[in-house]
Design a protein around this motif. Structure first.
Motif, PDB file in Angstrom:
ATOM      1  N   UNK A  40     -21.705  48.008  57.985  1.00  0.00           N
ATOM      2  CA  UNK A  40     -21.332  49.408  58.093  1.00  0.00           C
ATOM      3  C   UNK A  40     -20.156  49.660  57.153  1.00  0.00           C
ATOM      4  N   UNK A  41     -20.134  50.752  56.457  1.00  0.00           N
ATOM      5  CA  UNK A  41     -19.018  51.070  55.562  1.00  0.00           C
ATOM      6  C   UNK A  41     -17.750  51.302  56.371  1.00  0.00           C
ATOM      7  N   UNK A  42     -16.583  50.946  55.769  1.00  0.00           N
ATOM      8  CA  UNK A  42     -15.333  51.149  56.489  1.00  0.00           C
ATOM      9  C   UNK A  42     -15.081  52.631  56.720  1.00  0.00           C
ATOM     10  N   UNK A  43     -14.412  52.907  57.798  1.00  0.00           N
ATOM     11  CA  UNK A  43     -14.144  54.294  58.135  1.00  0.00           C
ATOM     12  C   UNK A  43     -12.948  54.812  57.350  1.00  0.00           C
ATOM     13  N   UNK A  44     -12.034  53.918  56.923  1.00  0.00           N
ATOM     14  CA  UNK A  44     -10.860  54.337  56.164  1.00  0.00           C
ATOM     15  C   UNK A  44     -11.243  54.502  54.706  1.00  0.00           C
ATOM     16  N   UNK A  45     -10.385  55.125  53.983  1.00  0.00           N
ATOM     17  CA  UNK A  45     -10.652  55.399  52.576  1.00  0.00           C
ATOM     18  C   UNK A  45     -10.565  54.117  51.775  1.00  0.00           C
ATOM     19  N   UNK A  46     -11.440  53.867  50.783  1.00  0.00           N
ATOM     20  CA  UNK A  46     -11.384  52.649  49.976  1.00  0.00           C
ATOM     21  C   UNK A  46     -10.109  52.558  49.131  1.00  0.00           C
ATOM     22  N   UNK A  47      -9.506  53.675  48.801  1.00  0.00           N
ATOM     23  CA  UNK A  47      -8.278  53.650  47.997  1.00  0.00           C
ATOM     24  C   UNK A  47      -7.132  53.009  48.797  1.00  0.00           C
ATOM     25  N   UNK A  48      -7.026  53.324  50.062  1.00  0.00           N
ATOM     26  CA  UNK A  48      -5.982  52.755  50.895  1.00  0.00           C
ATOM     27  C   UNK A  48      -6.175  51.244  51.055  1.00  0.00           C
ATOM     28  N   UNK A  49      -7.416  50.792  51.231  1.00  0.00           N
ATOM     29  CA  UNK A  49      -7.716  49.368  51.352  1.00  0.00           C
ATOM     30  C   UNK A  49      -7.376  48.629  50.055  1.00  0.00           C
ATOM     31  N   UNK A  50      -7.712  49.244  48.921  1.00  0.00           N
ATOM     32  CA  UNK A  50      -7.406  48.609  47.625  1.00  0.00           C
ATOM     33  C   UNK A  50      -5.899  48.490  47.414  1.00  0.00           C
ATOM     34  N   UNK A  51      -5.149  49.475  47.810  1.00  0.00           N
ATOM     35  CA  UNK A  51      -3.694  49.431  47.667  1.00  0.00           C
ATOM     36  C   UNK A  51      -3.096  48.314  48.549  1.00  0.00           C
ATOM     37  N   UNK A  52      -3.624  48.132  49.751  1.00  0.00           N
ATOM     38  CA  UNK A  52      -3.131  47.091  50.648  1.00  0.00           C
ATOM     39  C   UNK A  52      -3.412  45.705  50.061  1.00  0.00           C
ATOM     40  N   UNK A  53      -4.616  45.511  49.495  1.00  0.00           N
ATOM     41  CA  UNK A  53      -4.957  44.222  48.872  1.00  0.00           C
ATOM     42  C   UNK A  53      -4.056  43.976  47.664  1.00  0.00           C
ATOM     43  N   UNK A  54      -3.814  45.013  46.862  1.00  0.00           N
ATOM     44  CA  UNK A  54      -2.949  44.884  45.686  1.00  0.00           C
ATOM     45  C   UNK A  54      -1.514  44.544  46.104  1.00  0.00           C
ATOM     46  N   UNK A  55      -1.006  45.193  47.132  1.00  0.00           N
ATOM     47  CA  UNK A  55       0.335  44.911  47.617  1.00  0.00           C
ATOM     48  C   UNK A  55       0.443  43.466  48.144  1.00  0.00           C
ATOM     49  N   UNK A  56      -0.545  43.009  48.875  1.00  0.00           N
ATOM     50  CA  UNK A  56      -0.579  41.637  49.378  1.00  0.00           C
ATOM     51  C   UNK A  56      -0.595  40.633  48.222  1.00  0.00           C
ATOM     52  N   UNK A  57      -1.399  40.893  47.195  1.00  0.00           N
ATOM     53  CA  UNK A  57      -1.465  40.007  46.023  1.00  0.00           C
ATOM     54  C   UNK A  57      -0.127  39.968  45.290  1.00  0.00           C
ATOM     55  N   UNK A  58       0.570  41.113  45.193  1.00  0.00           N
ATOM     56  CA  UNK A  58       1.873  41.140  44.521  1.00  0.00           C
ATOM     57  C   UNK A  58       2.919  40.326  45.300  1.00  0.00           C
ATOM     58  N   UNK A  59       2.936  40.464  46.610  1.00  0.00           N
ATOM     59  CA  UNK A  59       3.898  39.718  47.430  1.00  0.00           C
ATOM     60  C   UNK A  59       3.644  38.221  47.310  1.00  0.00           C
ATOM     61  N   UNK A  60       2.350  37.826  47.366  1.00  0.00           N
ATOM     62  CA  UNK A  60       2.021  36.398  47.202  1.00  0.00           C
ATOM     63  C   UNK A  60       2.425  35.893  45.821  1.00  0.00           C
ATOM     64  N   UNK A  61       2.204  36.675  44.792  1.00  0.00           N
ATOM     65  CA  UNK A  61       2.580  36.275  43.432  1.00  0.00           C
ATOM     66  C   UNK A  61       4.075  36.099  43.274  1.00  0.00           C
ATOM     67  N   UNK A  62       4.849  37.044  43.822  1.00  0.00           N
ATOM     68  CA  UNK A  62       6.312  36.942  43.744  1.00  0.00           C
ATOM     69  C   UNK A  62       6.799  35.698  44.490  1.00  0.00           C
ATOM     70  N   UNK A  63       6.238  35.428  45.662  1.00  0.00           N
ATOM     71  CA  UNK A  63       6.619  34.254  46.451  1.00  0.00           C
ATOM     72  C   UNK A  63       6.315  32.956  45.688  1.00  0.00           C
ATOM     73  N   UNK A  64       5.133  32.863  45.102  1.00  0.00           N
ATOM     74  CA  UNK A  64       4.741  31.660  44.348  1.00  0.00           C
ATOM     75  C   UNK A  64       5.637  31.487  43.127  1.00  0.00           C
TER      76      UNK A  64
END
Length: 192
Positions: free
Chosen positions: A16-40
């Motif tokens: 089933x497609x997510x009920x939230x907007x795909x733009x918000x999900x993409x921003x959350x994944x991008x933010x998570x990737x940035x935090x992991x990159x800075x930590x590494x």
């Protein structure tokens, strides 16, 4: 019935497609990737920084035994390399120390002989160390005193530098065996 079976398996694979907007999900994944990159990157910079500030490897030198090659094999058991507790022998650590004892009677010139030995800069004759009653009270105190003397931890006016090559004492024959009930007496020593 076969139709019902197929519908059942089709329902399992339907997402089933997510009920939230795909733009918000993409921003959350991008933010998570940035935090992991800075930590590494911060961990990598800490590791690189610690290597450059100090040596790459710490080397601990293990104490090597002193080897005497120019000594007769029959004399090797008598070679002593003392490890004093009160000071460091430094560069003279591998210089062997010989032991000596001057056994003498009174008025025989032993004081002059001891003065002659002490005039050498690397020979220490510590005098009549057993003239003090406490040091000769029993066999264990005698052995403790001798161990202290031969490990260069016995401090007297005759104690020299860390490069001492011979250390000894003067023991008058009237001091040998006098304080022992079952030991030899002076008269036994004189008869033999």
């Amino acid at each position: 019935m076969a139709d019902d079976f197929c519908d059942f398996t089709k329902d399992i694979f339907i997402l089933k497609p997510p009920k939230k907007s795909p733009l918000l999900l993409r921003m959350a994944v991008l933010l998570f990737a940035m935090i992991c990159g800075i930590y590494i990157c911060s961990i990598c910079l800490k590791q690189i920084g610690s290597r450059s500030s100090g040596p790459l490897a710490t080397v601990h030198v293990v104490e090597r035994p002193c080897e005497m090659t120019n000594v007769d094999p029959s004399e090797k058991p008598y070679i002593h390399f003392p490890k004093p507790k009160t000071f460091s022998r430094a560069e003279c650590d591998c210089n062997p120390v010989s032991f000596f004892a001057i056994f003498s009677t009174q008025r025989s010139g032993s004081g002059w002989f001891e003065t002659l030995l002490n005039s050498h800069m690397n020979i220490s004759s510590n005098g009549e160390i057993f003239s003090v009653k406490v040091r000769k009270s029993n066999a264990s105190t005698i052995l403790e005193t001798l161990d202290k003397l031969y490990d260069l931890d016995f401090l007297t006016s005759a104690s020299k530098n860390e490069c001492t090559t011979a250390v000894g004492l003067k023991w008058m024959l009237n001091q040998v065996g006098r304080n022992y009930k079952n030991g030899l007496q002076d008269s036994h020593l004189m008869k033999n």
